[in-house]
Scaffold this motif. Structure first.
Motif, PDB file in Angstrom:
ATOM      1  N   GLU A  35     -24.694 -79.167  49.672  1.00 31.09           N
ATOM      2  CA  GLU A  35     -25.077 -80.570  49.742  1.00 31.09           C
ATOM      3  C   GLU A  35     -24.310 -81.456  48.764  1.00 31.09           C
ATOM      4  OE1 GLU A  35     -28.401 -78.082  47.831  1.00 31.09           O
ATOM      5  OE2 GLU A  35     -27.034 -77.991  49.508  1.00 31.09           O
ATOM      6  N   LEU A  36     -24.027 -80.971  47.575  1.00 31.63           N
ATOM      7  CA  LEU A  36     -23.333 -81.810  46.598  1.00 31.63           C
ATOM      8  C   LEU A  36     -21.898 -82.101  47.032  1.00 31.63           C
ATOM      9  CD1 LEU A  36     -24.508 -80.509  43.111  1.00 31.63           C
ATOM     10  CD2 LEU A  36     -25.447 -82.321  44.525  1.00 31.63           C
ATOM     11  N   VAL A  81     -35.267 -91.207  43.935  1.00 39.30           N
ATOM     12  CA  VAL A  81     -34.152 -90.810  44.785  1.00 39.30           C
ATOM     13  C   VAL A  81     -33.394 -92.047  45.249  1.00 39.30           C
ATOM     14  CG1 VAL A  81     -33.491 -89.588  46.879  1.00 39.30           C
ATOM     15  CG2 VAL A  81     -35.405 -88.751  45.512  1.00 39.30           C
ATOM     16  N   LEU A  83     -34.609 -82.779  45.854  1.00 36.89           N
ATOM     17  CA  LEU A  83     -34.567 -84.159  46.340  1.00 36.89           C
ATOM     18  C   LEU A  83     -35.700 -84.455  47.304  1.00 36.89           C
ATOM     19  CD1 LEU A  83     -30.699 -84.507  46.846  1.00 36.89           C
ATOM     20  CD2 LEU A  83     -32.090 -85.665  45.131  1.00 36.89           C
ATOM     21  N   THR A 119     -21.868 -84.511  50.022  1.00 35.72           N
ATOM     22  CA  THR A 119     -22.267 -85.866  49.661  1.00 35.72           C
ATOM     23  C   THR A 119     -21.164 -86.587  48.895  1.00 35.72           C
ATOM     24  OG1 THR A 119     -24.572 -85.151  49.565  1.00 35.72           O
ATOM     25  CG2 THR A 119     -24.018 -87.220  48.480  1.00 35.72           C
ATOM     26  N   CYS A 138     -27.548 -89.215  42.444  1.00 33.44           N
ATOM     27  CA  CYS A 138     -28.534 -88.974  43.508  1.00 33.44           C
ATOM     28  C   CYS A 138     -29.918 -89.462  43.106  1.00 33.44           C
ATOM     29  CB  CYS A 138     -28.570 -87.485  43.852  1.00 33.44           C
ATOM     30  SG  CYS A 138     -27.068 -86.866  44.631  1.00 33.44           S
ATOM     31  N   ALA A 179     -27.763 -86.727  50.671  1.00 36.93           N
ATOM     32  CA  ALA A 179     -27.736 -85.288  50.377  1.00 36.93           C
ATOM     33  C   ALA A 179     -28.864 -84.554  51.097  1.00 36.93           C
ATOM     34  CB  ALA A 179     -27.832 -85.060  48.864  1.00 36.93           C
ATOM     35  N   CYS A 180     -29.993 -85.226  51.329  1.00 40.19           N
ATOM     36  CA  CYS A 180     -31.102 -84.581  52.047  1.00 40.19           C
ATOM     37  C   CYS A 180     -30.737 -84.250  53.488  1.00 40.19           C
ATOM     38  CB  CYS A 180     -32.335 -85.483  52.018  1.00 40.19           C
ATOM     39  SG  CYS A 180     -33.129 -85.607  50.400  1.00 40.19           S
ATOM     40  N   LEU A 202     -27.999 -84.059  39.088  1.00 44.07           N
ATOM     41  CA  LEU A 202     -28.302 -85.091  40.084  1.00 44.07           C
ATOM     42  C   LEU A 202     -28.267 -86.489  39.458  1.00 44.07           C
ATOM     43  CD1 LEU A 202     -31.219 -83.343  42.031  1.00 44.07           C
ATOM     44  CD2 LEU A 202     -28.894 -83.713  42.823  1.00 44.07           C
ATOM     45  N   TYR A 211     -30.706 -78.024  45.553  1.00 43.94           N
ATOM     46  CA  TYR A 211     -30.699 -79.472  45.345  1.00 43.94           C
ATOM     47  C   TYR A 211     -31.471 -80.199  46.442  1.00 43.94           C
ATOM     48  CZ  TYR A 211     -27.221 -78.771  41.681  1.00 43.94           C
ATOM     49  OH  TYR A 211     -26.590 -78.390  40.539  1.00 43.94           O
ATOM     50  N   LYS A 243     -27.627 -92.067  47.596  1.00 43.88           N
ATOM     51  CA  LYS A 243     -26.807 -90.861  47.604  1.00 43.88           C
ATOM     52  C   LYS A 243     -27.683 -89.615  47.731  1.00 43.88           C
ATOM     53  CE  LYS A 243     -23.045 -90.815  45.156  1.00 43.88           C
ATOM     54  NZ  LYS A 243     -22.052 -90.716  44.033  1.00 43.88           N
ATOM     55  N   GLY A 244     -28.866 -89.640  47.128  1.00 47.05           N
ATOM     56  CA  GLY A 244     -29.793 -88.524  47.288  1.00 47.05           C
ATOM     57  C   GLY A 244     -30.338 -88.420  48.690  1.00 47.05           C
TER      58      GLY A 244
END
Length: 1342
Positions: free
Chosen positions: A1181-1182, A1166, A832, A1185, A1159, A1173-1174, A1154, A828, A1169-1170
């Motif tokens: 990551e999910l 993006v 992203l 987040t 995200c 996650a980065c 996503l 993910y 929220k994305g």
């Protein structure tokens, strides 16, 4: 301070200086005044001015305007204010930022048809516009950061980058925008070619100027071809064609384009200006010279096509002395011996001198580095691959650029930092350590470099070389994808140095890198070991040599097996002996799987005085048996090695627990001298002096010191980092004689030994027990033999109860090494990061992965095949009945077959359907050709669900190649033909009998298959399997079974055929089928619907005019070919599209996930929220987040939050259950439920994920209690008693947890959650203390 006047106009000032405010008087040497005239005296005697000359004017201008000096108004003594006696430059810290971009003013050239005549043309002359651009955009690599100019980020993001930065443009990525650009018509008419070649009219206005001097009419400089024979290439027959003529390529392309343009203009009949219509005399003379040389376009084409080869074969550049390179795609291999012989001639001024003679492969690699080429070095362990990395560092230092050394393991990074510190300007970057990041040579883990690339760190601009050590680590299932990501993402200005163990597909991997980055990769290396190895079996106190110099010796293993048989036979003859612990090896293997449970909480951390209980699980009797057995075996081996001077030795065991047990079993063994004991004691005291009192007395520290004093060491992941480093350094000093280690010692530490011992040839890989792979064995065996000290290295395989099989041993020792395989998978974070930049698509990353390499390599061939298939003429079907309807018929036929395949087996094999298949039942059968459907009647039932059926055919079939006449002399078609039955059908002898009776015997006497003709149609009688029934009709007819099957009466056959024909009405319809619900009793709704659809298609087919046509078979064959042609085109187009990528379905599923989470939006933009996650690199990551955005840490204290966060980074599966407070238990359940919910969401979008496994794999709560107590300030010795997890894993988890806290802090800043930011800061400070964050000995020294 005011100015004071003194005698003789001596000016001075009074000021305050120093920290204490001391009074200071300073003279002013020049009288200053606001008005220059007022400073002149009242009377000046008339001077005799000299006559002005050019030199005096020039000197005055230089002095007045050109020489740099400080502005007197700004830097005068009055404006200097306080002056501090402090050396700022001695303590200044160099900022981590690149120099500011410089800008220049440049003219912009426009195509003639785009120029605005009214605004830009003056007096018939076009003047270009000027623009201010960044100087870096005019240099090579200006597109490395994308399609738009990239601004330099702030200094704080120079090293690590920022989530707001765009990644640099990966090297080898095509410019999709330029490839899709549509040129207007005016570009192709040839008007602008001469201006482009000759430069057009002279430009008089300099860039950014508005006016210019009138220079009059300027004549264009004449240009012509300069073609001459190169005398130096005479006599070289190998390159005669490619080097026949030496051409200045600027003139070559110019003249070719010029001739093409003139030809085009003449062909169009257009008039050109007078200045362009008249050819220059020199140019025409040059063209006449070319005609005289009798060269044509074909010669030029050959020269252009072989230009690259000619350049590579240039002796002065490549050093190959005209010899051709072996080239496989983008991977090349030259003449290594020739380069080695002429090395000092090719590299006269080395960037770094070595105190020893370089090997051949090292010289070849260094020569390539000097030319700026990327290299792939494949060689055995300890062969000297690091020399190539050192030279890359030296070149970076020489060129004032940067070099990066990446390693898969943090231990390698620390060790390389220590090794390179004395030679280069080195810095170290790992997850928790940042030392001298401004250095020109940086050592880091591969994950750090990946993060820098994704976050667009500006330091990437300065990197010239990236050294990938241990490239074969790309085979690692968990982390191998990181290597592929980094290789794909690196910009084009960075060169590669790839260091790997010997692998069989070196050229394949190098070709993939070269094709991905669009640059050639030079492959070099050696299969020769610097220290030859000999492999032996140790059985019953003796060594049996089984391999030497890569040659397997069968006699050694035969002798070992003979000794094994002799020992067993003597044991049987003497009688049963007492138990000697021969199953210790098996016990050790079992301990590998249940290692975490073998030690209880109470007996894990006991001190040195109770070594008997401290290391073993189970009862004391088994421990004592193991101790005696292990001590006996190891003492036997150590004494043998000591007598043969084969110490020190590394013993590879594939279990942390088993390493400890074996070392503790040698209680009475002492292998060190008094001087060595003193050295060990002094070293340990210095190393452990950095620990506080309670940490120095940890059970593990005391136990390992006790072992080290006797020359015995252990090394595995369960040890504390500082303890592991002490063991490694002492082993490198040679004072440790026997080291029990896991296989990580072979990967992470450069510490060769005299001998290597394998405790077993099987290991538990986390899923199952399996034999060692040849690559794994070679990696560990390569630690045997110290270069410069030993003539040979010895590798020993321990044999206890049995001798390994010869084939297995041969495969492991001399078998082919493990191939480099792609472990690429989508994550993910990767998606992203790539979605943040429009020009970087995820599909591009998938295409460039090693997994897609072969498919992408074949794309040009598929493109040619597609063009060829498209150019083939399309076959037309001519129907004798009017408009062709065969396509509709064929579509119905294919659809009916699809329906039949779905339900025929279920329907026809059901008991109800079998009950209706009785004698006289009318049925529809599948023809043998599979094109038409046949109407028939069941004549007799046979065993195994077979039936004798009479079917009628539309016509009397003509003789074909696959048909045979019935009878030897008759050729009458009425006699029929038969097709050889399939193997599954009944044999003719089963139905044939010579006996005859009118009463009916039940025996089939006619020869099957039986052919004939009646009522103008042909018929056939043969056996059918129940799967060949297409339809069971409602109709039944009366038949005479005896006359048909026993007598073969033609009248009976004629009557039966006539009855079948009478059932047909309204053309060629079949009788209606049985109702699937009422008659066949089918209950599956989908199956019933399919059955109705299928019978309807059969009816439509019988009504089509093609049904029963004499050319039906021929037209169906053509329709099948046309359909296959279309399908082939469609398949080729699909294979060349992005949809054919292996991981494209997973990509679509992850995109949907996503979107659902929020995200990204529907336009793949993006969202915040994305971006959060980065930032999550440590945990999943999910989960991280979603937990942050649900504020699951809001109610927790910092100690509780960091304890729950430990589940994201802890990796061991089986641990003792922690004891949690109610608040922690509630938070744990909330995080676990979140993971289950996310797992179900991913499974909903067709990702191969089980929610329970997903949650258990990414959340491991075994150290929640330990981390909670540690954050509260509990001593390390006490928290170790709370769990059965080894100390080393505890430290590793807490160190990684500190990195997770930093990631959560960055995420909180993006979210704008100041409370979470403070909480994560407090949590990080709470865990960062004592032995867990003790500095590495490699970094700080001892």
């Amino acid at each position: 301070m005011n100015r004071f006047e003194a005698a003789n106009e001596l000016a001075f000032r009074v000021g305050i200086s120093g920290h204490g405010g001391h009074l200071r008087v300073e003279p002013l040497y020049t009288a200053e005044s606001d008005v220059a005239v007022n400073s002149l005296p009242d009377f000046v005697s008339p001077p005799a001015f000299a006559k002005e000359t050019k030199e005096s004017i020039k000197e005055h201008i230089e002095e007045k305007y050109l020489l740099p000096r400080l502005e007197p108004e700004q830097f005068s003594a009055e404006n200097a204010e306080n002056q501090w006696d402090f050396d700022w430059f001695a303590r200044v810290k160099v900022p981590l930022q690149p120099s500011l971009p410089r800008s220049v003013v440049v003219p912009t050239w426009e195509l003639p048809f785009r120029r605005q005549k009214l605004d830009t043309e003056r007096n018939g002359r076009w003047e270009p516009k000027s623009v201010e651009v960044d100087l870096s955009e005019q240099m090579y690599g200006d597109q490395d950061s994308g399609f738009f100019p990239r601004m330099v980020g702030p200094p704080k993001d120079f090293l690590r980058g920022s989530a707001n930065n765009r990644p640099f443009r990966p090297g080898g990525l095509e410019d999709s925008q330029s490839s899709e650009r549509i040129l207007p018509d005016g570009v192709c008419d040839g008007r602008w070619v001469r201006e482009l070649l000759n430069g057009g009219p002279a430009q008089n206005v300099p860039p950014s100027f508005k006016q210019s001097l009138d220079l009059g009419d300027l004549m264009p400089h004449p240009q012509a071809w300069n073609v001459y024979e190169d005398q130096s290439l005479h006599g070289n027959a190998s390159d005669e064609k490619s080097s026949k003529l030496s051409i200045q390529f600027d003139d070559l392309f110019k003249t070719v384009l010029e001739e093409d343009t003139v030809f085009e203009l003449e062909g169009d009949g257009s008039e050109s200006p007078k200045a362009e219509a008249e050819p220059e005399p020199e140019a025409s003379k040059g063209r006449e010279t070319i005609k005289g040389t009798e060269t044509d376009i074909t010669v030029l084409d050959e020269i252009l096509s072989s230009a690259k080869t000619a350049i590579l074969s240039d002796e002065a550049i490549t050093g190959n002395n005209g010899k051709q390179l072996r080239k496989e795609g983008w991977a090349t291999k030259g003449d290594s011996q020739d380069i080695a012989d002429r090395f000092h001639e090719l590299v006269p001024d080395m960037a770094m001198e070595f105190p020893f003679e370089l090997d051949i492969f090292q010289k070849e690699a260094i020569c390539c580095l000097e030319k700026g080429e990327s290299v792939f070095v494949a060689a055995h362990t300890s062969a000297g691959k690091t020399v190539v990395a050192e030279y890359a560092f030296a070149l970076a230092t020489k060129h004032c650029t940067r070099a990066v050394y990446t390693a898969p393991i943090k231990t390698i990074s620390n060790q390389k930092y220590r090794d390179f510190c004395g030679k280069f300007d080195v810095g170290l970057l790992t997850g928790d350590v940042s030392i001298r990041p401004e250095a020109s040579c940086l050592i880091m883990t591969t994950e750090i470099l990946r993060s820098m690339l994704y976050r667009g760190a500006d330091i990437i601009r300065d990197i010239e070389w990236v050294v990938f050590d241990e490239v074969h680590y790309v085979n690692d299932v968990e982390r191998g994808v990181v290597w592929e990501e980094v290789i794909i993402m690196l910009p084009r200005h960075i060169n590669f140095v790839l260091l790997s163990a010997t692998v069989p597909n070196t050229f394949e991997f190098a070709d993939w890198i070269g094709r991905t980055k669009q640059k050639e990769i030079r492959v070099t290396g050696t299969t020769k070991r610097p220290v030859p190895l000999e492999h032996c079996l140790f059985y019953s106190g003796e060594l049996y040599k089984v391999c030497e110099n890569e040659v397997f010796i069968s006699k050694g293993i035969k002798d070992a097996k003979d000794a094994h048989k002799k020992k067993n036979s003597s044991a049987v003859s003497v009688g049963p002996k007492q138990y000697t612990g021969s199953s210790a090896h098996q016990d050790g293997n079992k301990s590998q799987k249940h290692e975490a449970h073998s030690r209880g909480k109470q007996n894990k951390h006991s001190g040195v005085k109770d070594l008997g209980k401290s290391s073993y699980g189970g009862n004391g009797q088994n421990n004592g048996a193991f101790r005696r057995s292990a001590a006996s075996n190891w003492l036997l081996l150590i004494n043998k090695l000591s007598k043969k001077s084969l110490l020190p030795v590394v013993v590879f065991c594939f279990s942390k627990n088993y390493c400890d047990r074996c070392a503790d079993a040698l209680t009475g063994t002492d292998l060190t001298s008094s001087s060595e004991k003193s050295e060990i004691r002094v070293f340990c005291d210095k190393a452990f002096s950095r620990l506080k009192g309670s940490d120095r007395n940890l059970p593990q520290v005391l136990r390992v010191q006790s072992l080290l004093h006797r020359g015995i060491g252990v090394h595995h992941a369960g040890l504390l980092p500082i303890v592991k480093e002490v063991v490694e350094m002492l082993f490198c000093r040679g004072v440790i004689k026997v080291l029990f280690s896991t296989e990580t010692f072979a990967m992470g530490v450069n510490a060769p030994a005299r001998t290597v011992v394998f405790d077993a040839l099987r290991k538990f890989d986390g899923k199952e027990f399996r034999s060692l792979l040849p690559g794994e064995y070679t990696q560990m065996a390569g630690r045997a033999g110290r270069r410069g000290l030993d003539k040979t290295g010895t590798v020993i395989v321990m044999c206890r109860d049995e001798v390994p099989d010869e084939n297995d041993l041969r495969r492991i020792i001399v078998g082919s090494a493990t191939r480099l395989e792609s472990q690429f998978r989508l994550t993910y974070i990767m998606i992203l990061h790539l979605l943040r930049v429009e020009e970087l698509k995820v599909e591009d990353m998938l295409k460039r992965s090693f997994a897609e390499f072969h498919a992408q390599k074949k794309l040009p061939e598929k493109q040619q095949l597609l063009m060829l298939k498209r150019s083939l003429p399309v076959k037309n079907i001519e129907c004798i009945k009017g408009e062709p309807a065969i396509e509709d018929y064929f579509e119905m036929y294919m659809e009916a077959n699809e329906c039949n395949s779905k339900m025929s087996e279920a329907v026809m094999q059901s008991p109800n359907a079998q009950q209706h298949l009785v004698t006289g039942r009318v049925v529809v059968m599948k023809s043998e050709t599979g094109i038409d459907n046949l109407l028939g009647v069941v004549l007799k039932g046979l065993p195994n669900r077979q039936y004798v059926v009479l079917v009628i055919k539309s016509e009397i079939p003509p003789p074909e190649k696959n048909m045979v006449l019935i009878g030897k002399k008759s050729s009458d078609p009425s006699q029929g033909f038969f097709i050889a039955p399939k193997s599954k059908r009944a044999v003719e002898d089963d139905y044939y009998s010579t006996t005859s009776s009118r009463k009916g015997t039940g025996v089939i006497k006619i020869e099957l298959p039986y052919h004939g003709a009646a009522a103008g149609v042909g018929y056939e009688v043969r056996a059918f399997d129940n799967k060949e029934f297409l339809c069971i009709c409602v109709s039944k007819i009366k038949i005479d079974q005896v006359r048909l099957l026993e007598d073969g009466n033609k009248t009976a056959f004629s009557q039966t055929v006539q009855q079948l024909l009478d059932l047909k009405s309204d053309g060629n319809k079949f009788p209606p089928a049985l109702d699937p619900v009422k008659d066949l009793k089918l209950k599956d709704a989908e199956l019933v619907e399919t059955y109705y659809k299928w019978t309807s298609l059969l009816q439509k087919m019988s009504m089509n005019k093609c049904h029963g046509c004499v050319k039906l078979d021929e037209h169906m064959k053509l329709a099948r070919e046309i359909r296959k042609h279309k399908k082939d085109l469609k398949d080729l187009e699909f294979q060349m599209s992005d949809e054919a990528l292996l991981q494209m379905p997973a990509f679509q599923g992850r995109i949907d996930v996503l979107k659902k989470i929020g995200c990204i939006d529907d336009d793949l933009v993006v969202q915040i929220k994305g971006r959060v996650a980065c930032e999550m690199n440590s945990g999943e990551e999910l989960i991280c987040t979603v937990c942050l955005f649900e504020n699951q840490f809001e109610e927790l204290e910092p100690e509780e939050a960091v304890a729950i966060m430990s589940a994201f980074v802890f990796q061991q599966k089986n641990t003792s259950a922690p004891s949690l407070t109610p608040k922690l238990a509630k938070a744990k359940q909330r995080v676990y439920d979140t993971a289950i919910r996310l797992g179900e969401l991913q499974a909903h979008y067709n990702l191969q994920i089980d929610p329970e496994e997903y949650a258990q794999e990414n959340l491991k709560f075994g150290l929640v209690e330990v981390v909670y107590e540690w954050a509260k300030g509990t001593p390390f010795a006490e928290i170790c008693e709370l769990t059965d997890v080894p100390e080393g894993l505890i430290v590793r988890t807490i160190v990684r947890l500190d990195e997770t806290c930093r990631e959560f802090k960055n995420a909180a800043a993006i979210m704008g959650n100041s409370a979470l930011h403070k909480k994560m800061d407090s949590a990080s400070n709470a865990i960062k203390r004592d032995i867990v964050f003790a500095a590495s000995l490699y970094v700080t020294g001892v």
